[in-house]
Design a protein around this motif. Structure first.
Motif, PDB file in Angstrom:
ATOM      1  N   UNK A 134      57.351  32.745  52.909  1.00 50.58           N
ATOM      2  CA  UNK A 134      57.066  34.176  52.941  1.00 50.58           C
ATOM      3  C   UNK A 134      57.607  34.929  51.710  1.00 50.58           C
ATOM      4  N   UNK A 135      58.467  34.243  50.940  1.00 51.38           N
ATOM      5  CA  UNK A 135      59.050  34.924  49.774  1.00 51.38           C
ATOM      6  C   UNK A 135      58.206  34.716  48.533  1.00 51.38           C
ATOM      7  N   UNK A 136      57.916  33.402  48.265  1.00 54.05           N
ATOM      8  CA  UNK A 136      57.161  33.135  47.035  1.00 54.05           C
ATOM      9  C   UNK A 136      55.714  32.767  47.300  1.00 54.05           C
ATOM     10  N   UNK A 137      55.403  32.458  48.538  1.00 48.88           N
ATOM     11  CA  UNK A 137      54.015  32.150  48.894  1.00 48.88           C
ATOM     12  C   UNK A 137      53.616  30.739  48.643  1.00 48.88           C
ATOM     13  N   UNK A 138      54.525  29.902  48.200  1.00 48.82           N
ATOM     14  CA  UNK A 138      54.184  28.499  47.965  1.00 48.82           C
ATOM     15  C   UNK A 138      54.232  27.728  49.302  1.00 48.82           C
TER      16      UNK A 138
END
Length: 435
Positions: A414-418
């Motif tokens: 949820x932070x970087x989307x990876x």
């Protein structure tokens, strides 16, 4: 002198012996039985002397009855007045007209027999030559019988056996009656017995039936045949055989003037008989045949024995003797036949009452429309719909294959989307803490 005395003595012995040798023993005949009141049985018996005349006023002790080898107790003896049923067969072949008085005397004798008939007696009249001609069927009307007798005229040959055989058939519907008899008058020989091979070429072949065939038919129908041989040319041996084999009697009439007296003797013999009531020594109504032996003993010691058969079947004999019992049994049988049908009508399940038609005040009940699953998405759709309301698949068109399943996507940070591994606690890219 001694020779003359011996001859006179011998002649005297012969003269005394001739009447005794010529005398014929008493004749006894059983006309039938009535077992309607079994174990008391009634036997109908006629008794005649050497001249064929009925012997009357016999006492009870002059009768003896034996049933199946055991003595039977005689209860009473009375005179029977049952009606007679007689066929009068008269030969009217050409010889009966030579001289004419033979046929005239035959008519007179037959008429005298009719005059002696009682109101309940019946007779028929038949004449025969090459053929058998019925002049009057069974009747108790004396006037009709007398007119039929006067119609007898001179004919052709003689077919005695056929006349007896054909006349016997008239009694087929009267087998249950007791006093059935045939009286035959003939002055010649059946042309069947003629040895002349040319006889058949001139229309006189004689009877088609044999003497034995005629006797067999008569005995089958339980008839008695009384035969009269008129004149010296009559076939005495065969007429006598017919009478003896059927329980009747043969009479020889050298002259036609004797016919009237002979017919009267036969009428007397048929009409006057004894009703002998006796108790069966075996009082079981088991439907078996019982052999009965009747012996008559006259005052001079002359005896005669005759045999008969009756059936000890209580129920059927009672029906025959008492019509009320027969009617009661018939009512029972009718009830048994009708009862099942009546019970079926009474207990038959009733059909449901018809429902009243809906009125304007009542709204008609409607049933929900039927549904079916959509062939593609499986959702229920209404029967008859053109498209599925869910996936819009045309219904009735070729079924489309279902879309391939979508592969599941991995979770993302949820932070970087990876994307991150399922179940990881930290993101491998930004080291952010997951969940």
């Amino acid at each position: 002198m001694k020779s003359a005395i011996r001859i006179l003595v011998l002649l005297g012995v012969l003269l005394c012996a001739i009447p005794a040798a010529a005398q014929t023993p008493v004749t006894v005949k059983i006309f039938g039985f009535d077992a309607g009141k079994f174990p008391t049985v009634r036997a109908f018996v006629s008794v005649t002397d050497a001249n064929g005349r009925a012997i009357q006023a016999l006492k009870q002790e002059q009768f003896k009855l034996v049933e199946d080898g055991r003595n039977a107790e005689i209860v009473a003896i009375n005179v029977s007045n049952d009606p007679i049923h007689v066929g009068m067969l008269i030969d009217h072949s050409g010889s009966m007209g030579q001289p004419t008085s033979k046929l005239n005397d035959a008519r007179t004798a037959a008429s005298a027999f009719v005059d002696q008939m009682r109101a309940q007696d019946e007779a028929f009249v038949t004449m025969f030559d090459n053929n058998t001609v019925d002049l009057q069927d069974f009747t108790n009307d004396h006037a009709l019988l007398q007119r039929a007798i006067q119609k007898i005229d001179v004919g052709g040959g003689t077919s005695f056996y056929d006349a007896v055989y054909t006349s016997a058939l008239k009694f087929e519907s009267r087998k249950d009656q007791r006093k059935n008899a045939i009286i035959v008058l003939s002055d010649g020989v059946d042309n069947r017995e003629e040895q002349n091979p040319l006889a058949a070429l001139f229309g006189s072949p004689g009877s088609k039936h044999t003497l034995d065939e005629a006797i067999a038919k008569v005995n089958e129908l339980k008839l008695a045949v009384y035969t009269i041989g008129l004149g010296s040319d009559a076939d005495t041996s065969r007429l006598q055989k017919m009478a003896t084999a059927t329980g009747g009697k043969f009479y020889a009439a050298p002259n036609s003037s004797e016919l009237k007296e002979l017919y009267q003797r036969i009428a007397e013999q048929l009409q006057k008989e004894y009703a002998v009531d006796f108790k069966s020594p075996r009082a079981y109504a088991d439907g078996t045949q019982r052999q009965v032996q009747v012996t008559i003993t006259l005052a001079d010691g002359t005896t005669q024995t005759v045999n008969g058969i009756y059936v000890a079947g209580f129920l059927f004999n009672r029906i025959h003797a008492d019509w009320l019992i027969g009617a009661f049994l018939g009512l029972i049988l009718l009830t048994l036949g009708v009862t099942p049908g009546l019970l079926g009508l009474i207990f038959k399940p009733r059909a449901p009452a018809p429902q009243p038609a809906p009125t304007s005040m009542q709204a008609p009940q409607t049933q929900p429309p039927a549904t079916m699953p959509c062939p593609r998405c499986g959702r229920p759709v209404r029967v008859g719909a053109r498209f599925c309301g869910n996936c819009r698949t045309p219904l009735g068109a070729p079924t489309m294959p279902p879309p391939p399943p979508i592969a599941p996507q991995p979770p993302r940070c949820p932070n970087c989307g990876n994307p991150v591994r399922a179940g990881a606690k930290f993101c491998g890219t930004c080291r952010a803490r997951l969940g």
